[in-house]
Each structure stands twice: as C-alpha cells, then as structure tokens.
Design a protein around this motif. Structure first.
Motif, PDB file in Angstrom:
ATOM      1  N   MET A   1       0.846  -1.197   0.000  1.00  0.00           N
ATOM      2  CA  MET A   1       0.000   0.000   0.000  1.00  0.00           C
ATOM      3  C   MET A   1       0.884   1.251   0.000  1.00  0.00           C
ATOM      4  SD  MET A   1      -3.038  -0.981   2.704  1.00  0.00           S
ATOM      5  CE  MET A   1      -1.936  -0.919   4.103  1.00  0.00           C
ATOM      6  N   ILE A   2       0.471   2.235  -0.811  1.00  0.00           N
ATOM      7  CA  ILE A   2       1.239   3.471  -0.927  1.00  0.00           C
ATOM      8  C   ILE A   2       0.393   4.655  -0.444  1.00  0.00           C
ATOM      9  CG2 ILE A   2       2.486   5.040  -2.473  1.00  0.00           C
ATOM     10  CD1 ILE A   2       3.790   2.314  -2.211  1.00  0.00           C
ATOM     11  N   ILE A   3       0.988   5.508   0.388  1.00  0.00           N
ATOM     12  CA  ILE A   3       0.317   6.740   0.812  1.00  0.00           C
ATOM     13  C   ILE A   3       0.387   7.714  -0.359  1.00  0.00           C
ATOM     14  CG2 ILE A   3       0.358   8.698   2.415  1.00  0.00           C
ATOM     15  CD1 ILE A   3       1.588   6.825   4.498  1.00  0.00           C
ATOM     16  N   THR A   4      -0.763   8.026  -0.936  1.00  0.00           N
ATOM     17  CA  THR A   4      -0.778   8.860  -2.142  1.00  0.00           C
ATOM     18  C   THR A   4      -1.104  10.323  -1.864  1.00  0.00           C
ATOM     19  OG1 THR A   4      -3.049   8.071  -2.517  1.00  0.00           O
ATOM     20  CG2 THR A   4      -1.289   6.978  -3.733  1.00  0.00           C
ATOM     21  N   ASP A   5      -1.653  10.618  -0.671  1.00  0.00           N
ATOM     22  CA  ASP A   5      -1.929  12.019  -0.350  1.00  0.00           C
ATOM     23  C   ASP A   5      -2.215  12.162   1.144  1.00  0.00           C
ATOM     24  OD1 ASP A   5      -2.168  14.705  -0.769  1.00  0.00           O
ATOM     25  OD2 ASP A   5      -4.102  14.612  -1.805  1.00  0.00           O
ATOM     26  N   ILE A   6      -1.904  13.325   1.672  1.00  0.00           N
ATOM     27  CA  ILE A   6      -2.214  13.685   3.056  1.00  0.00           C
ATOM     28  C   ILE A   6      -2.802  15.084   3.023  1.00  0.00           C
ATOM     29  CG2 ILE A   6      -1.281  14.180   5.349  1.00  0.00           C
ATOM     30  CD1 ILE A   6       0.984  12.164   4.710  1.00  0.00           C
ATOM     31  N   VAL A   7      -4.046  15.213   3.479  1.00  0.00           N
ATOM     32  CA  VAL A   7      -4.736  16.500   3.387  1.00  0.00           C
ATOM     33  C   VAL A   7      -5.108  16.983   4.796  1.00  0.00           C
ATOM     34  CG1 VAL A   7      -6.709  17.749   2.447  1.00  0.00           C
ATOM     35  CG2 VAL A   7      -5.683  15.850   1.149  1.00  0.00           C
ATOM     36  N   PRO A   8      -4.561  18.132   5.234  1.00  0.00           N
ATOM     37  CA  PRO A   8      -4.909  18.666   6.566  1.00  0.00           C
ATOM     38  C   PRO A   8      -6.401  18.966   6.677  1.00  0.00           C
ATOM     39  CG  PRO A   8      -2.996  19.787   5.659  1.00  0.00           C
ATOM     40  CD  PRO A   8      -3.591  18.982   4.540  1.00  0.00           C
ATOM     41  N   LYS A   9      -6.987  18.603   7.815  1.00  0.00           N
ATOM     42  CA  LYS A   9      -8.397  18.860   8.082  1.00  0.00           C
ATOM     43  C   LYS A   9      -8.535  19.627   9.399  1.00  0.00           C
ATOM     44  CE  LYS A   9     -10.048  16.653   4.494  1.00  0.00           C
ATOM     45  NZ  LYS A   9     -10.828  17.328   3.431  1.00  0.00           N
ATOM     46  N   LEU A  16      -5.919  10.750   5.290  1.00  0.00           N
ATOM     47  CA  LEU A  16      -4.875   9.906   4.730  1.00  0.00           C
ATOM     48  C   LEU A  16      -5.442   9.148   3.522  1.00  0.00           C
ATOM     49  CD1 LEU A  16      -1.906   9.087   5.429  1.00  0.00           C
ATOM     50  CD2 LEU A  16      -2.881   7.084   6.585  1.00  0.00           C
ATOM     51  N   TYR A  17      -4.775   9.310   2.377  1.00  0.00           N
ATOM     52  CA  TYR A  17      -5.208   8.619   1.169  1.00  0.00           C
ATOM     53  C   TYR A  17      -4.204   7.513   0.857  1.00  0.00           C
ATOM     54  CZ  TYR A  17      -8.621  12.297   0.297  1.00  0.00           C
ATOM     55  OH  TYR A  17      -9.682  13.164   0.391  1.00  0.00           O
ATOM     56  N   ILE A  18      -4.729   6.325   0.613  1.00  0.00           N
ATOM     57  CA  ILE A  18      -3.877   5.181   0.309  1.00  0.00           C
ATOM     58  C   ILE A  18      -4.295   4.589  -1.034  1.00  0.00           C
ATOM     59  CG2 ILE A  18      -3.218   2.834   1.024  1.00  0.00           C
ATOM     60  CD1 ILE A  18      -3.539   3.742   3.926  1.00  0.00           C
ATOM     61  N   ASP A  19      -3.304   4.430  -1.887  1.00  0.00           N
ATOM     62  CA  ASP A  19      -3.556   3.899  -3.246  1.00  0.00           C
ATOM     63  C   ASP A  19      -4.640   4.694  -3.967  1.00  0.00           C
ATOM     64  OD1 ASP A  19      -1.630   1.975  -2.799  1.00  0.00           O
ATOM     65  OD2 ASP A  19      -3.078   0.475  -2.108  1.00  0.00           O
ATOM     66  N   GLY A  20      -4.617   6.015  -3.763  1.00  0.00           N
ATOM     67  CA  GLY A  20      -5.511   6.905  -4.473  1.00  0.00           C
ATOM     68  C   GLY A  20      -6.893   7.051  -3.876  1.00  0.00           C
ATOM     69  N   VAL A  38       3.851  11.339   1.978  1.00  0.00           N
ATOM     70  CA  VAL A  38       3.302  11.007   0.660  1.00  0.00           C
ATOM     71  C   VAL A  38       4.352  10.238  -0.144  1.00  0.00           C
ATOM     72  CG1 VAL A  38       2.435  11.930  -1.523  1.00  0.00           C
ATOM     73  CG2 VAL A  38       1.763  12.998   0.650  1.00  0.00           C
ATOM     74  N   GLY A  39       3.951   9.115  -0.704  1.00  0.00           N
ATOM     75  CA  GLY A  39       4.874   8.274  -1.470  1.00  0.00           C
ATOM     76  C   GLY A  39       5.415   7.105  -0.671  1.00  0.00           C
ATOM     77  N   SER A  40       5.223   7.128   0.666  1.00  0.00           N
ATOM     78  CA  SER A  40       5.728   6.036   1.497  1.00  0.00           C
ATOM     79  C   SER A  40       4.886   4.779   1.332  1.00  0.00           C
ATOM     80  CB  SER A  40       5.702   6.424   2.977  1.00  0.00           C
ATOM     81  OG  SER A  40       6.557   7.500   3.245  1.00  0.00           O
ATOM     82  N   GLU A  41       5.547   3.653   1.428  1.00  0.00           N
ATOM     83  CA  GLU A  41       4.831   2.378   1.456  1.00  0.00           C
ATOM     84  C   GLU A  41       4.488   2.070   2.914  1.00  0.00           C
ATOM     85  OE1 GLU A  41       5.359  -2.274   0.020  1.00  0.00           O
ATOM     86  OE2 GLU A  41       6.852  -0.745  -0.539  1.00  0.00           O
ATOM     87  N   ILE A  42       3.282   1.548   3.160  1.00  0.00           N
ATOM     88  CA  ILE A  42       2.858   1.243   4.514  1.00  0.00           C
ATOM     89  C   ILE A  42       2.120  -0.096   4.532  1.00  0.00           C
ATOM     90  CG2 ILE A  42       0.674   2.536   4.305  1.00  0.00           C
ATOM     91  CD1 ILE A  42       1.052   3.347   7.269  1.00  0.00           C
TER      92      ILE A  42
END
Length: 204
Positions: A1-9, A16-20, A38-42
C-alpha cells in the motif's frame, strides 16, 4: 500500500489517502512525527500501529482537557473520552492520568461528598446514589459517608429556610416541598418532624 496524499483537516486531523483512495482521518501530529509521508509504502500492521498511536494521543489530550475544567472519577472520565475515542485508547488514557496523579477516585469522592452534603444538602442516601452514579466503588462510598458528621433534620431545616419556606403557606406548596425533600433522599419521619415545627398544630 502506498500513501498517495495527506490532506490537513479541522481539529488537528489529516485525511490519509492510500492507493488513491481516502482511507481515514488521523491525528496530524502523530502523522508528522511518524516516518511516513506522501509516497511512502505502509503495511497493514504499520497502519494499525499508526491508528493506535493516533487514538491514544487524542484520548490523552481529551482527558487533560476534561480534567482542566474539573475533577472526574475514573469511570466518568473514561465514559466521556469514549464518546470520541475507541475503548482501548480511552482506558489507556485514564490509566495514564491515574499514574500522573491527575485522577484519584478516593480524593474525588471525598470532595464530591462534601459538596453534595454541605452545599447541596443531599441526604446520605442521596449522596451515595450520586457517588455510585459517578462510578465510585460502593464500599468506598460507604466508608466516606460514614465518616461525615450528618444530622438530617438540620439539613432539612436549612433547605426549607433557603428554598422552600415560601411554599409552606398552602397545601400545594407543602406537598411540593415534601416531594422535593424526598427526592433528595430524606425519610418521611425526618421531613415530618421538621415540617411540624412550622405549624402550631401538627401538619402531618
């Protein structure tokens, strides 16, 4: 699984967005201090550890916020934290507050019992009910209340003088006063004895 985005709320959370795809909201500080970006594998295990760390941190913050306003019993504090946290995080947060000396059921119960009896003028029965309602152990509640000097008729008289004397001029008001005193846990015999002091002839 890849972290594709992190959006502050809001409320110091980040999406946290994983694989889009959106996965979950997580504590922003926990995420910032983690090795992930962003881009890290988890892995599933790493994600669970991150979620647990986030939950525990937010539960502790909630505990400190609640304790900053007033004392709480352990059960009362855990119940409130569980409204916004999982059960395990809430339990760990309360345990940590207890370790720090910020939560102590005996001290809480003694202060609360003093308030219930000497300020609100509840009966011993009424005070015990309130202590148990807060999660205080029954034996501890009994021990604390047995140590407190208490004369029920004095408290009934104080309550009448402070709140109910103006209602004693008619039957409806008298019955309202009796009902109110009974709700505070006072016995019929004690209420009767004090009420009769306000009338030339016995009222009851």
């Amino acid at each position: 699984m890849i972290i594709t985005d992190i959006v502050p709320k809001r409320k110091r959370l980040s999406a946290l967005y994983i694989d889009g795809e959106f996965a979950l909201k997580i504590d922003s500080e926990t995420l910032i201090t983690s090795p992930f970006s962003v881009g890290s594998e988890i892995t599933d295990e790493q994600l669970k550890e991150l979620i647990d760390a986030s939950g525990e941190k937010r539960a502790k913050e909630k505990a400190l916020w609640l304790l900053s306003s007033r004392d709480h019993s352990k059960r009362e504090l855990e119940t409130k934290i569980r409204k916004t946290s999982d059960s395990e995080s809430a339990k760990k947060a309360v345990e940590r507050m207890e370790e720090l000396g910020l939560v102590n059921d005996e001290k809480f119960a003694r202060r609360y019992a003093e308030e219930l009896i000497n300020i609100k003028h509840l009966s011993l029965k009424g005070a015990k009910y309130k202590l148990l309602e807060k999660g205080i152990d029954r034996d501890l509640a009994d021990e604390i209340l047995e140590e407190m000097p208490f004369e029920p008729r004095e408290h009934i008289e104080l309550l009448i003088e402070k709140k109910y004397k103006k209602y004693l001029s008619d039957e409806k008001g008298r019955r309202k006063t009796i009902a109110a005193l009974q709700r505070l846990g006072y016995s019929w015999s004690d209420i009767n004895a004090v009420m009769n002091n306000y009338f030339e002839d016995e009222y009851i």
